[in-house]
Design an enzyme around this catalytic site. Structure first.
Site, PDB file in Angstrom:
ATOM      1  N   LYS A   1      -0.345  -1.360  -2.468  1.00 52.81           N
ATOM      2  CA  LYS A   1       0.304  -0.049  -2.416  1.00 52.81           C
ATOM      3  C   LYS A   1       1.614  -0.147  -1.609  1.00 52.81           C
ATOM      4  O   LYS A   1       1.858  -1.152  -0.915  1.00 52.81           O
ATOM      5  CB  LYS A   1      -0.678   0.957  -1.802  1.00 52.81           C
ATOM      6  CG  LYS A   1      -1.947   1.138  -2.664  1.00 52.81           C
ATOM      7  CD  LYS A   1      -2.960   2.070  -2.004  1.00 52.81           C
ATOM      8  CE  LYS A   1      -4.212   2.224  -2.879  1.00 52.81           C
ATOM      9  NZ  LYS A   1      -5.227   3.118  -2.241  1.00 52.81           N
TER      10      LYS A   1
ATOM     11  N   TYR B   1      -4.975   7.542 -11.408  1.00 52.25           N
ATOM     12  CA  TYR B   1      -5.930   8.227 -10.522  1.00 52.25           C
ATOM     13  C   TYR B   1      -6.445   9.527 -11.128  1.00 52.25           C
ATOM     14  O   TYR B   1      -6.853  10.423 -10.393  1.00 52.25           O
ATOM     15  CB  TYR B   1      -5.281   8.498  -9.157  1.00 52.25           C
ATOM     16  CG  TYR B   1      -5.265   7.306  -8.213  1.00 52.25           C
ATOM     17  CD1 TYR B   1      -6.443   6.655  -7.832  1.00 52.25           C
ATOM     18  CD2 TYR B   1      -4.070   6.836  -7.674  1.00 52.25           C
ATOM     19  CE1 TYR B   1      -6.433   5.568  -6.956  1.00 52.25           C
ATOM     20  CE2 TYR B   1      -4.052   5.748  -6.792  1.00 52.25           C
ATOM     21  CZ  TYR B   1      -5.245   5.126  -6.439  1.00 52.25           C
ATOM     22  OH  TYR B   1      -5.236   4.060  -5.565  1.00 52.25           O
TER      23      TYR B   1
ATOM     24  N   GLU C   1      -7.376  -0.103 -16.518  1.00 53.15           N
ATOM     25  CA  GLU C   1      -6.225  -0.126 -15.617  1.00 53.15           C
ATOM     26  C   GLU C   1      -5.265  -1.270 -15.951  1.00 53.15           C
ATOM     27  O   GLU C   1      -4.044  -1.091 -15.879  1.00 53.15           O
ATOM     28  CB  GLU C   1      -6.721  -0.195 -14.165  1.00 53.15           C
ATOM     29  CG  GLU C   1      -7.415   1.101 -13.762  1.00 53.15           C
ATOM     30  CD  GLU C   1      -8.172   1.024 -12.437  1.00 53.15           C
ATOM     31  OE1 GLU C   1      -8.073  -0.009 -11.744  1.00 53.15           O
ATOM     32  OE2 GLU C   1      -8.869   2.002 -12.103  1.00 53.15           O
TER      33      GLU C   1
ATOM     34  N   HIS D   1      -5.429  -1.244  -3.729  1.00 49.86           N
ATOM     35  CA  HIS D   1      -6.361  -0.656  -4.696  1.00 49.86           C
ATOM     36  C   HIS D   1      -7.096  -1.764  -5.427  1.00 49.86           C
ATOM     37  O   HIS D   1      -6.504  -2.800  -5.748  1.00 49.86           O
ATOM     38  CB  HIS D   1      -5.605   0.180  -5.738  1.00 49.86           C
ATOM     39  CG  HIS D   1      -6.404   0.392  -6.991  1.00 49.86           C
ATOM     40  ND1 HIS D   1      -7.375   1.356  -7.080  1.00 49.86           N
ATOM     41  CD2 HIS D   1      -6.431  -0.273  -8.173  1.00 49.86           C
ATOM     42  CE1 HIS D   1      -7.943   1.285  -8.289  1.00 49.86           C
ATOM     43  NE2 HIS D   1      -7.384   0.306  -8.958  1.00 49.86           N
TER      44      HIS D   1
ATOM     45  N   ASN E   1      -4.044   2.986   2.928  1.00 46.25           N
ATOM     46  CA  ASN E   1      -5.040   1.899   2.982  1.00 46.25           C
ATOM     47  C   ASN E   1      -4.644   0.647   2.194  1.00 46.25           C
ATOM     48  O   ASN E   1      -5.479  -0.162   1.833  1.00 46.25           O
ATOM     49  CB  ASN E   1      -6.434   2.428   2.613  1.00 46.25           C
ATOM     50  CG  ASN E   1      -6.520   2.989   1.218  1.00 46.25           C
ATOM     51  OD1 ASN E   1      -5.537   2.980   0.482  1.00 46.25           O
ATOM     52  ND2 ASN E   1      -7.693   3.468   0.837  1.00 46.25           N
TER      53      ASN E   1
HETATM   54  P1  ATP Z   1      -8.667   2.797  -4.632  1.00 42.91           P
HETATM   55  O1  ATP Z   1      -9.074   3.519  -5.914  1.00 42.91           O
HETATM   56  O2  ATP Z   1      -7.229   3.114  -4.226  1.00 42.91           O
HETATM   57  O3  ATP Z   1      -8.974   1.337  -4.710  1.00 42.91           O
HETATM   58  P2  ATP Z   1     -11.132   3.569  -3.411  1.00 42.91           P
HETATM   59  O4  ATP Z   1     -11.735   3.233  -4.720  1.00 42.91           O
HETATM   60  O5  ATP Z   1     -11.655   2.866  -2.199  1.00 42.91           O
HETATM   61  O6  ATP Z   1      -9.552   3.339  -3.424  1.00 42.91           O
HETATM   62  P3  ATP Z   1     -11.089   6.345  -4.187  1.00 42.91           P
HETATM   63  O7  ATP Z   1     -12.162   7.293  -3.905  1.00 42.91           O
HETATM   64  O8  ATP Z   1     -10.924   5.817  -5.584  1.00 42.91           O
HETATM   65  O9  ATP Z   1     -11.227   5.131  -3.141  1.00 42.91           O
HETATM   66  O10 ATP Z   1      -9.726   7.021  -3.700  1.00 42.91           O
HETATM   67  C1  ATP Z   1      -8.477   6.558  -4.165  1.00 42.91           C
HETATM   68  C2  ATP Z   1      -7.474   6.589  -3.052  1.00 42.91           C
HETATM   69  O11 ATP Z   1      -7.209   7.945  -2.701  1.00 42.91           O
HETATM   70  C3  ATP Z   1      -7.923   5.952  -1.735  1.00 42.91           C
HETATM   71  O12 ATP Z   1      -7.735   4.558  -1.707  1.00 42.91           O
HETATM   72  C4  ATP Z   1      -7.018   6.633  -0.747  1.00 42.91           C
HETATM   73  O13 ATP Z   1      -5.700   6.052  -0.744  1.00 42.91           O
HETATM   74  C5  ATP Z   1      -6.947   8.029  -1.316  1.00 42.91           C
HETATM   75  N1  ATP Z   1      -7.965   8.897  -0.712  1.00 42.91           N
HETATM   76  C6  ATP Z   1      -9.286   8.906  -0.972  1.00 42.91           C
HETATM   77  N2  ATP Z   1      -9.933   9.821  -0.218  1.00 42.91           N
HETATM   78  C7  ATP Z   1      -8.972  10.404   0.557  1.00 42.91           C
HETATM   79  C8  ATP Z   1      -8.975  11.413   1.554  1.00 42.91           C
HETATM   80  N3  ATP Z   1     -10.101  12.027   1.907  1.00 42.91           N
HETATM   81  N4  ATP Z   1      -7.795  11.736   2.140  1.00 42.91           N
HETATM   82  C9  ATP Z   1      -6.646  11.124   1.776  1.00 42.91           C
HETATM   83  N5  ATP Z   1      -6.564  10.161   0.841  1.00 42.91           N
HETATM   84  C10 ATP Z   1      -7.715   9.797   0.238  1.00 42.91           C
HETATM   85 MG    MG Z   2     -10.985   3.994  -6.539  1.00 42.57          MG
END
Ligand code: ATP
Ligand code: MG
Length: 137
Positions: free
Chosen positions: A9, A49, A126, A115, A112
């Site tokens: 990211k 997303y 994807e 992804h 974070n």
């Molecule tokens: P990613 O899909 O980015 O690999 P993930 O699968 O661990 O992450 P997801 O639930 O798919 O988590 O959420 C996608 C992304 O949205 C997270 O990586 C984070 O950047 C953001 N995100 C998720 N939850 C929150 C939250 N509560 N507040 C802010 N941002 C969030």
């Molecule tokens: Mg995810």
């Protein structure tokens, strides 16, 4: 063979973590089949997303992902989807174990750094979304 889509990211790119992240996947033994750096559109980020588009943080998430260039990668290998998720660590970096990418390099869920696809089906979806066919080896 399984395939997963990994994206560094914008904060991970800005902080110079691309080499470290690629190195961890290489050393684990997975095969890199696609790699590019670019600034993605709002439309692409929203499509990527789309399962989260009802969440309150969705607009902030789209702003974050489009705030600078990202590094898109396709990785291949037996069990790569689940293994990549383990290498990456928990969504909230404060819950991610030390030794994982988020556990070692991040503190905020909203920044974070990386992804990884959450299922083999989403890995395929994807990779097809982020790469054109001629861009993959
Ligand atoms: P990613 O899909 O980015 O690999 P993930 O699968 O661990 O992450 P997801 O639930 O798919 O988590 O959420 C996608 C992304 O949205 C997270 O990586 C984070 O950047 C953001 N995100 C998720 N939850 C929150 C939250 N509560 N507040 C802010 N941002 C969030
Ligand atoms: Mg995810």
């Amino acid at each position: 063979v399984d395939q997963t889509y990994i994206m560094v990211k914008p904060d991970g790119v800005q902080r110079g973590l691309v080499g470290e992240i690629i190195s961890r996947f290489e050393k684990k033994g997975f095969k890199l089949t696609g790699l590019k750096l670019f600034h993605c559109s709002k439309e692409l980020a929203e499509e990527h997303y789309k399962d989260l588009n009802q969440k309150s943080f969705f607009p902030k998430l789209i702003d974050y992902i489009t705030s600078g260039p990202v590094v898109s990668m396709a990785w291949e290998g037996v069990g790569v989807v689940a293994s990549a998720r383990k290498l990456i660590g928990a969504t909230d970096p404060l819950q991610a174990e030390p030794g994982t990418i988020r556990g070692d390099f991040a503190v905020q869920t909203g920044r974070n750094i990386i992804h990884g696809s959450d299922s083999p089906e989403n890995g395929k979806r994807e990779i097809a979304l982020w790469f054109k066919e001629g861009e993959l080896c």
